[in-house]
Write an enzyme that holds these catalytic residues in place. Structure first.
Site, PDB file in Angstrom:
ATOM      1  N   SER A   9       0.818  -1.220   0.000  1.00  0.00           N
ATOM      2  CA  SER A   9       0.000   0.000   0.000  1.00  0.00           C
ATOM      3  C   SER A   9       0.846   1.263   0.000  1.00  0.00           C
ATOM      4  O   SER A   9       1.890   1.334   0.665  1.00  0.00           O
ATOM      5  CB  SER A   9      -0.876  -0.016   1.245  1.00  0.00           C
ATOM      6  OG  SER A   9      -1.415   1.265   1.472  1.00  0.00           O
ATOM      7  N   GLU A  61       0.156   3.687   1.636  1.00  0.00           N
ATOM      8  CA  GLU A  61       0.199   4.147   3.036  1.00  0.00           C
ATOM      9  C   GLU A  61       1.584   3.939   3.630  1.00  0.00           C
ATOM     10  O   GLU A  61       1.969   4.623   4.583  1.00  0.00           O
ATOM     11  CB  GLU A  61      -0.815   3.375   3.885  1.00  0.00           C
ATOM     12  CG  GLU A  61      -2.227   3.887   3.835  1.00  0.00           C
ATOM     13  CD  GLU A  61      -2.418   5.243   4.524  1.00  0.00           C
ATOM     14  OE1 GLU A  61      -2.015   5.385   5.685  1.00  0.00           O
ATOM     15  OE2 GLU A  61      -2.965   6.145   3.892  1.00  0.00           O
ATOM     16  N   TYR A  64      -1.594  -0.066  10.511  1.00  0.00           N
ATOM     17  CA  TYR A  64      -1.856  -0.684   9.201  1.00  0.00           C
ATOM     18  C   TYR A  64      -0.620  -0.552   8.315  1.00  0.00           C
ATOM     19  O   TYR A  64      -0.144  -1.538   7.735  1.00  0.00           O
ATOM     20  CB  TYR A  64      -3.069  -0.012   8.547  1.00  0.00           C
ATOM     21  CG  TYR A  64      -3.248  -0.368   7.083  1.00  0.00           C
ATOM     22  CD1 TYR A  64      -3.864  -1.562   6.708  1.00  0.00           C
ATOM     23  CD2 TYR A  64      -2.804   0.488   6.078  1.00  0.00           C
ATOM     24  CE1 TYR A  64      -4.029  -1.893   5.358  1.00  0.00           C
ATOM     25  CE2 TYR A  64      -2.967   0.163   4.734  1.00  0.00           C
ATOM     26  CZ  TYR A  64      -3.571  -1.019   4.375  1.00  0.00           C
ATOM     27  OH  TYR A  64      -3.730  -1.349   3.051  1.00  0.00           O
TER      28      TYR A  64
HETATM   29  P1  NAP Z   1     -11.377  -4.703   1.373  1.00  0.00           P
HETATM   30  O1  NAP Z   1     -12.505  -4.358   0.482  1.00  0.00           O
HETATM   31  O2  NAP Z   1     -11.389  -4.223   2.781  1.00  0.00           O
HETATM   32  O3  NAP Z   1     -11.244  -6.294   1.382  1.00  0.00           O
HETATM   33  C1  NAP Z   1     -10.434  -6.943   2.330  1.00  0.00           C
HETATM   34  C2  NAP Z   1     -10.590  -8.448   2.157  1.00  0.00           C
HETATM   35  O4  NAP Z   1      -9.775  -9.108   3.126  1.00  0.00           O
HETATM   36  C3  NAP Z   1     -12.035  -8.958   2.394  1.00  0.00           C
HETATM   37  O5  NAP Z   1     -12.286 -10.007   1.500  1.00  0.00           O
HETATM   38  C4  NAP Z   1     -11.956  -9.486   3.819  1.00  0.00           C
HETATM   39  O6  NAP Z   1     -12.921 -10.475   4.101  1.00  0.00           O
HETATM   40  C5  NAP Z   1     -10.561 -10.098   3.790  1.00  0.00           C
HETATM   41  N1  NAP Z   1     -10.040 -10.350   5.132  1.00  0.00           N
HETATM   42  C6  NAP Z   1     -10.081  -9.535   6.212  1.00  0.00           C
HETATM   43  N2  NAP Z   1      -9.528 -10.150   7.271  1.00  0.00           N
HETATM   44  C7  NAP Z   1      -9.145 -11.381   6.859  1.00  0.00           C
HETATM   45  C8  NAP Z   1      -8.553 -12.483   7.510  1.00  0.00           C
HETATM   46  N3  NAP Z   1      -8.303 -12.486   8.819  1.00  0.00           N
HETATM   47  N4  NAP Z   1      -8.284 -13.595   6.771  1.00  0.00           N
HETATM   48  C9  NAP Z   1      -8.594 -13.643   5.468  1.00  0.00           C
HETATM   49  N5  NAP Z   1      -9.182 -12.625   4.798  1.00  0.00           N
HETATM   50  C10 NAP Z   1      -9.452 -11.508   5.491  1.00  0.00           C
HETATM   51  O7  NAP Z   1      -9.985  -4.220   0.756  1.00  0.00           O
HETATM   52  P2  NAP Z   1      -9.624  -3.864  -0.771  1.00  0.00           P
HETATM   53  O8  NAP Z   1      -9.845  -2.416  -0.990  1.00  0.00           O
HETATM   54  O9  NAP Z   1     -10.247  -4.856  -1.674  1.00  0.00           O
HETATM   55  O10 NAP Z   1      -8.048  -4.070  -0.745  1.00  0.00           O
HETATM   56  C11 NAP Z   1      -7.465  -5.333  -1.051  1.00  0.00           C
HETATM   57  C12 NAP Z   1      -6.044  -5.377  -0.528  1.00  0.00           C
HETATM   58  O11 NAP Z   1      -5.274  -4.326  -1.097  1.00  0.00           O
HETATM   59  C13 NAP Z   1      -5.918  -5.202   0.980  1.00  0.00           C
HETATM   60  O12 NAP Z   1      -4.826  -5.982   1.406  1.00  0.00           O
HETATM   61  C14 NAP Z   1      -5.583  -3.735   1.147  1.00  0.00           C
HETATM   62  O13 NAP Z   1      -4.889  -3.524   2.353  1.00  0.00           O
HETATM   63  C15 NAP Z   1      -4.706  -3.510  -0.068  1.00  0.00           C
HETATM   64  N6  NAP Z   1      -4.694  -2.155  -0.621  1.00  0.00           N
HETATM   65  C16 NAP Z   1      -5.861  -1.529  -0.907  1.00  0.00           C
HETATM   66  C17 NAP Z   1      -5.838  -0.276  -1.507  1.00  0.00           C
HETATM   67  C18 NAP Z   1      -7.117   0.439  -1.860  1.00  0.00           C
HETATM   68  O14 NAP Z   1      -7.073   1.652  -2.065  1.00  0.00           O
HETATM   69  N7  NAP Z   1      -8.229  -0.258  -1.981  1.00  0.00           N
HETATM   70  C19 NAP Z   1      -4.613   0.333  -1.800  1.00  0.00           C
HETATM   71  C20 NAP Z   1      -3.436  -0.351  -1.507  1.00  0.00           C
HETATM   72  C21 NAP Z   1      -3.486  -1.615  -0.925  1.00  0.00           C
HETATM   73  P3  NAP Z   1     -14.407 -10.080   4.631  1.00  0.00           P
HETATM   74  O15 NAP Z   1     -15.186  -9.691   3.396  1.00  0.00           O
HETATM   75  O16 NAP Z   1     -14.874 -11.322   5.262  1.00  0.00           O
HETATM   76  O17 NAP Z   1     -14.239  -8.939   5.577  1.00  0.00           O
HETATM   77  O1  G4F Z   2     -10.684   6.546   2.471  1.00  0.00           O
HETATM   78  P1  G4F Z   2      -9.669   6.417   3.538  1.00  0.00           P
HETATM   79  O2  G4F Z   2     -10.077   5.735   4.794  1.00  0.00           O
HETATM   80  O3  G4F Z   2      -8.422   5.717   2.870  1.00  0.00           O
HETATM   81  P2  G4F Z   2      -6.881   5.625   3.313  1.00  0.00           P
HETATM   82  O4  G4F Z   2      -6.700   5.881   4.761  1.00  0.00           O
HETATM   83  O5  G4F Z   2      -6.098   6.475   2.378  1.00  0.00           O
HETATM   84  O6  G4F Z   2      -6.576   4.084   3.073  1.00  0.00           O
HETATM   85  C1  G4F Z   2      -6.986   3.412   1.896  1.00  0.00           C
HETATM   86  O7  G4F Z   2      -5.992   3.553   0.912  1.00  0.00           O
HETATM   87  C2  G4F Z   2      -4.735   2.917   1.231  1.00  0.00           C
HETATM   88  C3  G4F Z   2      -3.785   3.176   0.058  1.00  0.00           C
HETATM   89  O8  G4F Z   2      -3.141   4.406   0.207  1.00  0.00           O
HETATM   90  C4  G4F Z   2      -4.994   1.435   1.439  1.00  0.00           C
HETATM   91  F1  G4F Z   2      -3.828   0.804   1.684  1.00  0.00           F
HETATM   92  C5  G4F Z   2      -5.954   1.236   2.585  1.00  0.00           C
HETATM   93  O9  G4F Z   2      -6.247  -0.154   2.706  1.00  0.00           O
HETATM   94  C6  G4F Z   2      -7.253   1.963   2.257  1.00  0.00           C
HETATM   95  O10 G4F Z   2      -7.854   1.325   1.160  1.00  0.00           O
HETATM   96  O11 G4F Z   2      -9.118   7.867   3.963  1.00  0.00           O
HETATM   97  C7  G4F Z   2      -8.585   8.771   3.007  1.00  0.00           C
HETATM   98  C8  G4F Z   2      -8.344  10.110   3.683  1.00  0.00           C
HETATM   99  C9  G4F Z   2      -7.591   9.997   5.015  1.00  0.00           C
HETATM  100  O12 G4F Z   2      -6.594  10.990   5.101  1.00  0.00           O
HETATM  101  C10 G4F Z   2      -8.658  10.271   6.060  1.00  0.00           C
HETATM  102  O13 G4F Z   2      -8.169  10.901   7.250  1.00  0.00           O
HETATM  103  O14 G4F Z   2      -9.625  10.682   3.992  1.00  0.00           O
HETATM  104  C11 G4F Z   2      -9.579  11.220   5.296  1.00  0.00           C
HETATM  105  N1  G4F Z   2     -10.939  11.249   5.840  1.00  0.00           N
HETATM  106  C12 G4F Z   2     -11.600  12.390   6.203  1.00  0.00           C
HETATM  107  N2  G4F Z   2     -12.787  12.069   6.708  1.00  0.00           N
HETATM  108  C13 G4F Z   2     -11.725  10.190   6.122  1.00  0.00           C
HETATM  109  C14 G4F Z   2     -12.892  10.715   6.676  1.00  0.00           C
HETATM  110  N3  G4F Z   2     -11.535   8.871   5.956  1.00  0.00           N
HETATM  111  C15 G4F Z   2     -12.539   8.046   6.325  1.00  0.00           C
HETATM  112  N4  G4F Z   2     -12.398   6.704   6.136  1.00  0.00           N
HETATM  113  N5  G4F Z   2     -13.703   8.506   6.891  1.00  0.00           N
HETATM  114  C16 G4F Z   2     -13.919   9.836   7.092  1.00  0.00           C
HETATM  115  O15 G4F Z   2     -14.970  10.249   7.602  1.00  0.00           O
END
Ligand code: NAP
Ligand code: G4F
Length: 352
Positions: free
Chosen positions: A135, A137, A158
């Site tokens: 990520s 992050e 995280y």
């Molecule tokens: P998501 O929608 O939160 O999906 C997370 C998945 O992980 C769900 O299928 C969840 O299952 C499963 N999971 C949670 N805890 C688990 C456990 N203990 N054992 C096995 N599976 C588990 O996340 P996403 O946005 O698709 O992201 C996918 C991956 O990319 C994650 O690793 C995230 O950290 C990483 N990532 C995401 C972003 C982004 O912007 N989306 C960016 C960079 C990296 P349930 O449905 O049962 O909860």
């Molecule tokens: O949507 P967010 O929660 O995403 P964040 O923290 O960037 O993380 C996501 O992206 C990562 C990749 O860079 C992934 F690795 C991670 O798994 C996840 O998918 O928050 C985005 C920004 C943050 O700065 C947060 O402080 O939005 C700001 N924010 C402001 N108000 C909020 C809110 N975030 C959330 N979730 N909820 C709020 O009410």
């Protein structure tokens, strides 16, 4: 490979946003797709219901298995039973704010869970390719633009867990010759994004406000800036990484950066509302430490395998607003928005 010559994939996190798009992509490429799901007292499979196949069908290509990244035994068992060609480790406790509340669990799943999976691959001498969902992050306080050489400076449990998982992935590649790639992905969103992430929280709230089911939306840090892309573009990049002759680490990003405030402005403008009349701040959504600015440089992925995002910020906001209006039973054309955004047609046609 299956007996009929189909590639076999195993996806952790298949019920999540990216896991569901990746499963669709791999099925469309002819793979047999295996996904690990967690037992839950209520259904957690809404994002993959439209691609579910009955196990009684002969040669069904979409197979779900119970498991958990906390359980080494089941990971070993499933890897040896499924014999995948490609493993995509997307499973995680993926919410940054929540990671401050459950840090130990987050580290157990996001950091040690990755180690468990790699260790099972090593122990079984599997020749599978491995993708780690790293990520942006991890860059934390390192200023943009961030590329593969930017220093990690994690700002949450995280992010620290993902840094451990990234280094473990690289170490298992170097130490044991495992084809292991770390994809360092900037934020990617979609209508399937969880409703507590900020983009979806906003587009979901807009539909509720229009339906008079919600008056205000409560948010935290509006100054945070992110490089927001479209999840289906990004899962294609994951797959491309594993098709390269050598394993390596890559950034995927749009290269554009916008603040949460800009997202609000763009989204509310589409339905002729002024966001300032609907948004309140609530301290509970601020994080002890936040990441101020993320903007990725994905030129390595472009140079090595031609990956480029098709959807940029404005189209992303638009398609998320449209799909949330439709989910809420509202007609997007009433607001001058086409009912189906052309870019999403392929990916969204089967959304439940
Ligand atoms: P998501 O929608 O939160 O999906 C997370 C998945 O992980 C769900 O299928 C969840 O299952 C499963 N999971 C949670 N805890 C688990 C456990 N203990 N054992 C096995 N599976 C588990 O996340 P996403 O946005 O698709 O992201 C996918 C991956 O990319 C994650 O690793 C995230 O950290 C990483 N990532 C995401 C972003 C982004 O912007 N989306 C960016 C960079 C990296 P349930 O449905 O049962 O909860
Ligand atoms: O949507 P967010 O929660 O995403 P964040 O923290 O960037 O993380 C996501 O992206 C990562 C990749 O860079 C992934 F690795 C991670 O798994 C996840 O998918 O928050 C985005 C920004 C943050 O700065 C947060 O402080 O939005 C700001 N924010 C402001 N108000 C909020 C809110 N975030 C959330 N979730 N909820 C709020 O009410």
């Amino acid at each position: 490979m299956t007996e009929t010559g189909k590639k076999v994939a195993l996806i952790t996190g298949i019920t999540g946003q990216s896991g569901s798009y990746l499963a669709e992509l791999l099925l469309s490429k002819g793979y047999q797709v295996n996904g690990i799901i967690r037992r839950s007292s209520s259904f957690n499979t809404a994002r993959i219901e439209h691609i579910y196949q009955d196990p009684h069908e002969k040669d069904y290509r979409f197979r779900l298995w119970y498991g958990d990244l906390s359980d080494s035994g089941v990971l070993l068992k499933l890897l040896s039973q499924i014999q995948p060609d490609e493993v995509y480790n997307l499973g995680a406790q993926s919410h940054v704010k929540v990671s401050f509340e459950i840090p130990e669990y987050t580290a157990d799943i996001d950091a040690i869970g990755t180690l468990r999976l790699l260790e099972a691959i090593r122990y079984l001498k599997s020749s599978c390719k491995f993708y780690q969902a790293s990520s942006s992050e991890m860059f934390g306080s390192s200023p943009p633009p961030q590329n593969e050489k930017t220093q990690f400076a994690p700002r949450s449990p995280y992010a620290a867990s993902k840094v451990f998982a990234h280094h473990t992935t690289v170490n298992y590649r170097e130490a044991y010759g495992i084809f292991a790639c770390s994809g360092i992905l900037m934020n990617h969103e979609s209508p399937r994004r969880g409703e507590t992430f900020v983009t979806r929280k906003i587009t979901h709230a807009i539909a509720k406000i229009l339906n008079k089911k919600q008056e205000k939306i409560y948010l935290g840090n509006l100054d945070a800036k992110r490089d927001w892309g479209y999840a289906p573009d990004f899962v294609e990049g994951m797959w491309m990484m594993l098709q390269q002759p050598q394993a390596d680490d890559y950034i995927l990003a749009t290269g554009e950066m916008h603040s949460v405030r800009e997202f609000l402005e763009e989204a509310f403008k589409l339905v002729d509302l002024d966001w300032k009349n609907y948004v309140e701040t609530d301290p509970r959504y601020f994080r002890p430490t936040d990441v101020d600015e993320l903007r990725g440089d994905s030129s390595k992925a472009k140079a090595k395998f031609g990956w480029q995002p098709k959807v940029k910020f404005k189209d992303l906001v638009r398609l998320m607003v449209i799909e949330d209006l439709k989910l809420a039973g509202l007609d997007p054309s009433k607001y001058g928005l086409e009912a189906r955004h052309p870019l999403t047609a392929t990916f969204l046609k089967d959304l439940p």
